[in-house]
Design a protein around this motif. Structure first.
Motif, PDB file in Angstrom:
ATOM      1  N   CYS A 139       0.845  -1.185  -0.108  1.00  0.00           N
ATOM      2  CA  CYS A 139       0.061  -0.008  -0.074  1.00  0.00           C
ATOM      3  C   CYS A 139       0.810   1.118   0.039  1.00  0.00           C
ATOM      4  CB  CYS A 139      -0.966  -0.126   1.296  1.00  0.00           C
ATOM      5  SG  CYS A 139      -0.271   0.709   2.956  1.00  0.00           S
ATOM      6  N   GLY A 140       2.071   1.086   0.310  1.00  0.00           N
ATOM      7  CA  GLY A 140       3.005   2.143   0.251  1.00  0.00           C
ATOM      8  C   GLY A 140       3.055   2.957   1.423  1.00  0.00           C
ATOM      9  N   VAL A 141       2.393   2.842   2.383  1.00  0.00           N
ATOM     10  CA  VAL A 141       2.479   3.742   3.738  1.00  0.00           C
ATOM     11  C   VAL A 141       3.871   3.627   4.405  1.00  0.00           C
ATOM     12  CG1 VAL A 141       1.545   3.929   5.884  1.00  0.00           C
ATOM     13  CG2 VAL A 141      -0.079   3.880   4.053  1.00  0.00           C
ATOM     14  N   CYS A 142       4.288   2.357   4.704  1.00  0.00           N
ATOM     15  CA  CYS A 142       5.650   2.359   5.161  1.00  0.00           C
ATOM     16  C   CYS A 142       6.800   2.184   4.531  1.00  0.00           C
ATOM     17  CB  CYS A 142       5.625   1.406   6.472  1.00  0.00           C
ATOM     18  SG  CYS A 142       5.316  -0.388   6.167  1.00  0.00           S
ATOM     19  N   THR A 143       8.023   2.431   4.909  1.00  0.00           N
ATOM     20  CA  THR A 143       9.047   2.592   3.745  1.00  0.00           C
ATOM     21  C   THR A 143       9.674   1.255   3.636  1.00  0.00           C
ATOM     22  OG1 THR A 143       9.437   4.652   4.329  1.00  0.00           O
ATOM     23  CG2 THR A 143      11.225   3.659   3.271  1.00  0.00           C
ATOM     24  N   PRO A 144       9.724   0.250   4.756  1.00  0.00           N
ATOM     25  CA  PRO A 144      10.355  -1.084   4.273  1.00  0.00           C
ATOM     26  C   PRO A 144       9.820  -1.808   3.461  1.00  0.00           C
ATOM     27  CG  PRO A 144      10.267  -0.549   6.849  1.00  0.00           C
ATOM     28  CD  PRO A 144       9.519   0.497   6.109  1.00  0.00           C
ATOM     29  N   CYS A 145       8.337  -1.898   3.310  1.00  0.00           N
ATOM     30  CA  CYS A 145       7.773  -2.519   2.789  1.00  0.00           C
ATOM     31  C   CYS A 145       7.662  -1.668   1.046  1.00  0.00           C
ATOM     32  CB  CYS A 145       6.389  -2.677   3.137  1.00  0.00           C
ATOM     33  SG  CYS A 145       5.038  -3.427   2.133  1.00  0.00           S
ATOM     34  N   GLY A 197      11.478  -1.718   0.302  1.00  0.00           N
ATOM     35  CA  GLY A 197      12.272  -2.848   0.492  1.00  0.00           C
ATOM     36  C   GLY A 197      11.804  -4.035  -0.408  1.00  0.00           C
ATOM     37  N   ASN A 198      10.489  -4.009  -0.734  1.00  0.00           N
ATOM     38  CA  ASN A 198      10.246  -5.215  -1.843  1.00  0.00           C
ATOM     39  C   ASN A 198      11.007  -4.934  -3.232  1.00  0.00           C
ATOM     40  OD1 ASN A 198       8.439  -6.961  -0.309  1.00  0.00           O
ATOM     41  ND2 ASN A 198       7.091  -5.234   0.016  1.00  0.00           N
ATOM     42  N   VAL A 199      10.818  -3.542  -3.480  1.00  0.00           N
ATOM     43  CA  VAL A 199      11.445  -3.277  -4.857  1.00  0.00           C
ATOM     44  C   VAL A 199      12.845  -3.532  -4.906  1.00  0.00           C
ATOM     45  CG1 VAL A 199      12.228  -1.325  -6.431  1.00  0.00           C
ATOM     46  CG2 VAL A 199       9.960  -1.288  -5.051  1.00  0.00           C
ATOM     47  N   LEU A 200      13.626  -3.409  -3.559  1.00  0.00           N
ATOM     48  CA  LEU A 200      15.054  -3.667  -3.633  1.00  0.00           C
ATOM     49  C   LEU A 200      15.194  -5.086  -3.700  1.00  0.00           C
ATOM     50  CD1 LEU A 200      16.464  -1.183  -0.886  1.00  0.00           C
ATOM     51  CD2 LEU A 200      16.631  -0.865  -3.491  1.00  0.00           C
ATOM     52  N   MET A 201      14.621  -5.828  -3.176  1.00  0.00           N
ATOM     53  CA  MET A 201      14.563  -7.394  -2.917  1.00  0.00           C
ATOM     54  C   MET A 201      14.151  -7.893  -4.330  1.00  0.00           C
ATOM     55  SD  MET A 201      12.902  -8.987   0.577  1.00  0.00           S
ATOM     56  CE  MET A 201      11.356  -8.136   0.435  1.00  0.00           C
ATOM     57  N   HIS A 202      13.291  -7.452  -5.151  1.00  0.00           N
ATOM     58  CA  HIS A 202      12.908  -7.810  -6.470  1.00  0.00           C
ATOM     59  C   HIS A 202      14.186  -7.766  -7.320  1.00  0.00           C
ATOM     60  CE1 HIS A 202      11.172  -7.057 -10.603  1.00  0.00           C
ATOM     61  NE2 HIS A 202      10.506  -8.408 -10.005  1.00  0.00           N
ATOM     62  N   LEU A 210      18.713  -7.728   4.034  1.00  0.00           N
ATOM     63  CA  LEU A 210      17.570  -6.674   3.687  1.00  0.00           C
ATOM     64  C   LEU A 210      16.064  -7.239   4.039  1.00  0.00           C
ATOM     65  CD1 LEU A 210      16.633  -4.215   1.951  1.00  0.00           C
ATOM     66  CD2 LEU A 210      16.681  -5.693   0.042  1.00  0.00           C
ATOM     67  N   ALA A 211      16.117  -8.727   3.528  1.00  0.00           N
ATOM     68  CA  ALA A 211      14.825  -9.431   4.000  1.00  0.00           C
ATOM     69  C   ALA A 211      14.550  -9.324   5.521  1.00  0.00           C
ATOM     70  CB  ALA A 211      14.875 -10.749   3.090  1.00  0.00           C
ATOM     71  N   THR A 212      15.502  -9.848   6.213  1.00  0.00           N
ATOM     72  CA  THR A 212      15.148  -9.657   7.605  1.00  0.00           C
ATOM     73  C   THR A 212      14.603  -8.290   7.964  1.00  0.00           C
ATOM     74  OG1 THR A 212      17.143 -11.399   7.533  1.00  0.00           O
ATOM     75  CG2 THR A 212      16.264 -10.336   9.826  1.00  0.00           C
ATOM     76  N   THR A 213      15.559  -7.297   7.571  1.00  0.00           N
ATOM     77  CA  THR A 213      14.815  -6.036   8.290  1.00  0.00           C
ATOM     78  C   THR A 213      13.598  -5.659   7.496  1.00  0.00           C
ATOM     79  OG1 THR A 213      17.250  -5.317   7.794  1.00  0.00           O
ATOM     80  CG2 THR A 213      15.501  -3.563   7.867  1.00  0.00           C
ATOM     81  N   VAL A 214      13.273  -6.043   6.187  1.00  0.00           N
ATOM     82  CA  VAL A 214      11.748  -5.772   5.941  1.00  0.00           C
ATOM     83  C   VAL A 214      10.716  -6.324   6.678  1.00  0.00           C
ATOM     84  CG1 VAL A 214      10.312  -5.879   3.769  1.00  0.00           C
ATOM     85  CG2 VAL A 214      12.539  -5.232   3.481  1.00  0.00           C
ATOM     86  N   GLY A 215      10.881  -7.866   7.136  1.00  0.00           N
ATOM     87  CA  GLY A 215      10.138  -8.770   7.956  1.00  0.00           C
ATOM     88  C   GLY A 215      10.010  -7.879   9.200  1.00  0.00           C
ATOM     89  N   GLN A 266       5.540  -7.746   6.613  1.00  0.00           N
ATOM     90  CA  GLN A 266       6.312  -8.600   7.513  1.00  0.00           C
ATOM     91  C   GLN A 266       6.517 -10.095   6.873  1.00  0.00           C
ATOM     92  OE1 GLN A 266       3.567  -8.396  10.702  1.00  0.00           O
ATOM     93  NE2 GLN A 266       4.097  -6.468  11.045  1.00  0.00           N
ATOM     94  N   SER A 267       5.463 -10.453   6.025  1.00  0.00           N
ATOM     95  CA  SER A 267       5.631 -11.757   5.329  1.00  0.00           C
ATOM     96  C   SER A 267       6.179 -11.813   3.890  1.00  0.00           C
ATOM     97  CB  SER A 267       4.485 -12.432   5.310  1.00  0.00           C
ATOM     98  OG  SER A 267       3.362 -11.835   4.907  1.00  0.00           O
ATOM     99  N   SER A 268       6.365 -10.688   3.235  1.00  0.00           N
ATOM    100  CA  SER A 268       6.840 -10.886   1.803  1.00  0.00           C
ATOM    101  C   SER A 268       8.272 -11.148   1.896  1.00  0.00           C
ATOM    102  CB  SER A 268       6.973  -9.235   1.227  1.00  0.00           C
ATOM    103  OG  SER A 268       7.614  -8.173   1.834  1.00  0.00           O
ATOM    104  N   PRO A 269       9.244 -11.163   2.718  1.00  0.00           N
ATOM    105  CA  PRO A 269      10.542 -11.762   2.764  1.00  0.00           C
ATOM    106  C   PRO A 269      10.597 -13.212   2.843  1.00  0.00           C
ATOM    107  CG  PRO A 269      10.648  -9.845   4.323  1.00  0.00           C
ATOM    108  CD  PRO A 269       9.069 -10.345   3.946  1.00  0.00           C
TER     109      PRO A 269
END
Lengths: 185, 615
Positions: free
Chosen positions: B504-510, B513-518, B540-545, B554-557
């Protein structure tokens, strides 16, 4: 740091930069004598030495990579230096040269050499002499091309900041830069 | 400035139908979208004026949900499901055929204004992929030929319903549904996919006090079926105990986890069981108001469910004085979603019910204290309500007799992917993964994604003895099977693509983070990564989660981390495959030089093309 040879060796280069960081290094004034006592300059424009002939302790990188020659030079530095430090905003983030990064290369060259308002170029050719290094699609900060150990921001970093950094590296102690040396407004 | 009368009329009709209530914003915007084909800026202005909602809130709703558009769309919108399972079943060839036939790329509308072609994430039809939504109509088992034929026919009559010639089994053929969807029930168990005597469980509940109902649910050790597994009895107890007399019960039928389609089957075949469970829940927590949040992709079930609701009202099972019990009033309205995965998360779902963007909220306060419109609210999964009804009907001991100590009862599994018998399986918790794979005819499973993209990727070899349940392999239902021909990194990349789109774009880690992981997984697959990149990706995945606000981030990583653990060799195989000696593996000097080589017409001598690229 030292041990294997008498004085630590330092190499420097300016890639896609303006030599401003090197000028700032010269701004240490009379301490340049002290520096000459402390270190031996290996490949560096300061002593006009153009090749590596042995391993070097510290490499200072000014500027990012805008063309293939920059990449090759940076790779040479990484191969020969124990520690690489990105000096200044161009090396650490691309800096002014990276302003072109949002514009496709073809458009940049067309504006500069073909269609620009002050350009007279009836043939419409862009510079393509084999002597000229090929440009990269955009300007890359040094750490996106090779591994970089330390970063010193500033445009340029002040003489004092450069001096403190070098001395800390040479003496192998943690660097403490006072606030005055890393504020830029 | 004069307002286009068509727009004015559409807005007035839509607002009037919802009593100009800003909390019904989703329905209002949907109404305008249906009448005009899109929601132009002028309509946003008017809606804001009519409902008194701030204009940015209205624009936010239009912009947030995938099914709303502020650009004109065709009279027929084809949403092709681009989920990983659909890709395994050749959806890309269907996509090519559609692009060829329509003459426009994805994301565009044909010049005659007839068709808009879009990709959409999983529409809950993984057992009959490739599938698409054509307006509200579900089209399954697409092929190139069927796609071409469909476009041809729609050009003639413009009615997607007429393209549905054969109806699916069971209620898919009901006059209010008329869908080509198949239930694909492969194994019906005693709890959820069994017949119910309408009203029997409810009558039993009304002979008990609310506290006794809650105690019964707790004794049965019922845990939420959506995936997280929170004890249902506790949730009801908290909601009952919360201050405030207007309590709300919400059924989460926003089944968006890719690869999950069991709620589709429950809602088609056993809607009375769900509503029975909801009414029992309302009795237990003291709610008068119920909402069934139905995902927009299942809009084809809306009319049918309305009929079921109406029949229950008629028979005294909903409405005022239920089963003659003075003072027990409860009714359910259907809130249709509009294409947003994150709305499956309960706080986002509540926001969506309130007519807002589906932004997740920080907790506490929990919905049990401060939920829908600030009222104490319990949000439970479709299947959870079925279990609750059955527990009251048959008793806690009977229910707890199935499954394991941690995971009581049975569970519906939606199996899809590389298997002979995809479909829905109701099995007791504690069933091993191997048993399920055998039932589904997954002879060649190499990898299995348990729990959808937010779950875990496990190597089939070595995981066959692992048990499905909260204590080991937890899942809300999705079980995707991958054969040996599928690259685990390809799977992970597809999942991350999904999360990038759905954040949804509200919080930065998600959001970031998902763009960076991708990006990192893409680089690994492209041979442009080294060992340190894998370490960085893991960090990075640990941080995003850890740092994300809601369950999505929290679960995308999970796919990244679990695939790194399950398939280390697959990751390592790609490392340094294309890197230039002496440079970072992530730096693709060849690609960086390509534009200049094209412009000057000469190849680099400093970095000559490598052997495999010269060929």
């Amino acid at each position: 740091m030292a041990g294997k040879h008498t004085r630590p060796r330092v190499a420097t280069c300016s890639l896609a930069g303006c030599f401003g960081c090197h000028m700032s290094l010269l701004d240490i004034d009379e301490r340049i004598f002290e520096l000459a006592e402390l270190v031996e300059f290996a490949r560096s424009p300061i002593v006009d030495k153009k090749r590596f002939d042995r391993r070097v302790d510290i490499g200072l990188i000014e500027g990012g990579c805008c063309n293939e020659e920059n990449v090759a030079t940076l790779r040479e530095f990484r191969r020969h230096c124990e520690i690489l430090v990105s000096i200044g905003d161009c090396a650490t983030a691309g800096g002014v040269p990276a302003l072109r990064n949002d514009i496709p290369l073809a458009e940049c060259l067309a504006e500069a050499y073909v269609g620009g308002p002050t350009v007279h170029n009836p043939g419409g050719r862009i510079p393509d002499d084999p002597e000229l290094p090929l440009l990269l699609d955009k300007v890359y900060p040094a750490h996106e091309v090779v591994r970089i150990d330390y970063f010193l921001p500033g445009c340029p970093p002040s003489a004092e900041a450069l001096w403190q950094t070098l001395v800390a590296l040479l003496e192998g102690r943690p660097l403490e830069l006072p606030y005055e040396l890393i504020k830029y407004d | 400035m004069a307002v286009n009368p068509l727009i004015r009329h559409a807005v007035e009709r839509a607002c009037h139908a919802c009593g100009r209530d800003p909390t019904r914003m989703l329905d209002i915007v949907r109404g305008v979208q249906q009448r005009l084909g899109h929601v132009p800026d002028e309509a946003v202005d008017l809606i804001a004026r009519e409902t008194g909602a701030p204009r940015p809130d209205v624009a936010g709703v239009v912009g947030f949900y995938a099914f709303f558009s502020n650009r004109p769309q065709g009279r027929i919108v084809i949403r092709l499901c681009g989920d990983v399972v659909d890709r395994m079943h050749g959806v890309e060839r269907v996509a090519e055929a559609l692009v060829e036939e329509l003459g426009v790329p994805f994301g565009e509308t044909t010049p005659d204004g007839l068709f808009t072609l879009l990709w959409t994430p999983c529409i809950g039809m993984s057992d009959q992929a490739p599938a698409a939504l054509v307006n509200d109509v579900v089209v399954t088992r697409l092929s190139r030929d069927v796609a071409r034929q469909m476009v041809g026919e729609l050009r003639e009559h413009e009615d997607p319903h007429r393209f549905v010639r054969t109806y699916g089994d069971g209620n898919n053929a009901h006059p209010a549904v008329r869908a080509m969807v198949e239930n694909n029930v492969r194994r019906a168990g005693p709890v959820v996919l069994a017949d119910l005597e309408r009203g029997a469980a409810l009558a039993r509940a009304l002979r008990m006090t609310p506290a006794e109902v809650i105690r019964e649910i707790k004794t049965a050790r019922l845990r939420g079926r959506g995936g997280a597994g929170f004890p249902t009895g506790m949730k009801w107890e908290f909601t009952r105990a919360a201050a405030g007399d207007r309590k709300v019960l919400i059924c989460n039928a926003d089944e968006g986890e890719p690869g999950t389609f069991k709620d589709r089957v429950i809602l088609t075949e056993h809607p009375d069981l769900v509503l029975e469970g909801m009414t029992i829940g309302a009795w237990a927590i003291g709610a008068q108001e119920g909402i069934l949040y139905l995902r927009g992709e299942y809009a084809y079930l809306e009319a049918f469910l309305e009929q079921v609701l109406e029949a229950r009202r008629r028979d005294g099972l909903l409405g005022r004085s239920i089963l003659g019990r003075e003072g027990f009033d409860f009714d359910v309205r259907i809130q249709l979603g509009a294409g947003a995965y994150v709305c499956g998360e309960e706080t986002a779902l509540i926001a969506s019910c309130e007519g807002k963007r589906g932004d997740a909220k920080a907790r506490p306060p929990f919905p049990a204290q401060h939920g829908y419109l600030g009222r104490p609210t319990s949000v439970n999964n479709v299947e959870t309500f079925c279990c609750a009804a059955r527990i009251i009907e048959r008793g806690a001991a009977w229910f707890a007799g199935f499954g394991t100590p941690e995971s009581a009862g049975t569970k519906l599994f939606s199996v899809s992917g590389d298997c002979h018998v995809p479909g829905v399986y109701e099995l007791p918790f504690g069933t091993t993964l191997g048993e399920l794979l055998d039932l589904a005819g997954a002879d060649e499973a190499a990898a299995v994604q348990v729990g959808g993209p937010s779950g875990r990727l496990v190597a089939a070899e070595g995981a066959r003895e692992r048990r499905l349940g909260y204590e080991d392999l937890a899942t809300g239902g999705s079980v995707m099977v991958f054969g040996p021909q599928r690259d685990p990194l390809w799977i992970v990349e597809r999942f991350l693509e999904f999360f990038v789109d759905e954040s949804c774009g509200v919080c930065t880690p998600c959001r970031v983070g998902n763009v960076l992981m991708h990006d990192a997984v893409r680089r690994v697959r492209a041979g442009l990564a080294g060992e340190s990149d894998l370490e960085q990706l893991r960090a990075l995945a640990t941080t995003v989660g850890m740092a994300s606000r809601c369950g999505l981030g929290q679960s995308s990583p999970n796919p990244v981390l679990s695939a790194m653990d399950a398939f280390p060799d697959h990751w390592r195989r790609h490392l340094h495959a294309r890197s230039e000696p002496g440079l970072l593996p992530t730096f693709d000097v060849q690609a960086a030089l390509r534009p200049a080589e094209m412009l000057t017409g000469r190849r680099s001598e400093v970095f000559p093309p490598r052997e495999e690229e010269r060929r």
